[in-house]
Design an enzyme around this catalytic site. Structure first.
Site, PDB file in Angstrom:
ATOM      1  N   TYR A 152      33.190  33.387  43.111  1.00 30.70           N
ATOM      2  CA  TYR A 152      33.892  32.224  42.629  1.00 30.70           C
ATOM      3  C   TYR A 152      35.467  32.804  41.191  1.00 30.70           C
ATOM      4  CZ  TYR A 152      35.437  27.899  40.742  1.00 30.70           C
ATOM      5  OH  TYR A 152      35.925  26.278  40.323  1.00 30.70           O
ATOM      6  N   LYS A 156      39.382  32.332  42.649  1.00 30.19           N
ATOM      7  CA  LYS A 156      40.972  31.976  41.546  1.00 30.19           C
ATOM      8  C   LYS A 156      42.194  32.843  40.736  1.00 30.19           C
ATOM      9  CE  LYS A 156      38.430  28.098  42.281  1.00 30.19           C
ATOM     10  NZ  LYS A 156      39.814  27.220  42.790  1.00 30.19           N
TER      11      LYS A 156
END
Length: 229
Positions: A152, A156
């Site tokens: 994750y 990002k």
């Protein structure tokens, strides 16, 4: 009247962004997987960002009716390694997370660029997180250490890189591209562990989605101000 498209608008922060933009008088296309999940006052469009056909259909729908897109909010994302330590994360965790949060963003943005350019002064908002900050992660910031997720967080970080590259590429056409951190919000994505509401998290995205022509581009910020890359 301005035209907006919000991906991942069926729940959480994306749903709230779509609702708030509609409340400001925009025609908002809410990208959802189930039309019944679109917030009131928006126009649902079936959109799975990993499905090329759905992405092309969304661009065709907006283009045929309006010929331009004033606002694109790339909100759709998954956290494929929630609760998994970096040492235990696998390539499968990475693939699932990147498919939506990186490749899906590229697919949607690429499809919408002609419509964004046609608007003359469009805004693109990429929903990211302070967890993407390499500077904060390297400095062992408490929050970043506590939420150390290989898939994750790195997805990002990749989204932040896309933000800068698109901002540079589109600057000459008046398109502003910025990345925003909504803060730690209590949504399905965080297991409802956040301290902020989805409405509070949406505020910074809405602000950047309503920038005037000539506003900042290629930035990474939260409500509190700039975040180090």
């Amino acid at each position: 009247m301005e035209i907006a498209l919000v991906t991942g608008a069926g729940r959480g922060i994306g749903r709230e962004i779509a609702r708030q933009l509609a409340g400001r008088g925009m025609t908002v296309f809410a990208g959802v997987r189930d039309e019944s999940h679109a917030p009131e006052g928006t126009r649902p469009v079936l959109l799975d960002v990993t499905d090329d056909g759905m992405v092309a259909n969304a661009a065709k729908l907006v283009g045929e009716e309006f010929g331009r897109l004033d606002v694109l909010v790339n909100n759709a994302a998954i956290c494929g390694d929630y609760g998994v330590s970096p040492a235990d994360a696998t390539a499968d965790h990475m693939r699932a997370t990147y498919e939506v949060g990186v490749f899906g963003v590229v697919a949607v943005t690429h499809a919408m660029i002609p419509l964004l350019r046609a608007a003359g002064a469009a805004r693109v908002v990429n929903m990211t997180t302070r967890l993407a900050s390499l500077a904060l992660t390297q400095a062992k910031d408490d929050f970043n250490v506590g939420w150390a997720m290989l898939a994750y967080n790195s997805a990002k970080s990749a989204l932040n890189a896309l933000t800068v590259l698109y901002a540079n590429e589109l600057a000459g056409s008046g398109v502003l591209v910025n990345a925003v951190d909504p803060g730690h919000c209590a949504t399905d994505l965080t297991g409802h562990t956040g301290t902020r509401t989805a409405a509070e998290g949406a505020a910074v995205a809405v602000r950047m989605a309503t920038l005037p022509p000539g506003g900042p581009t290629g930035t990474f910020s939260s409500e509190e101000g700039p975040i180090p890359w």
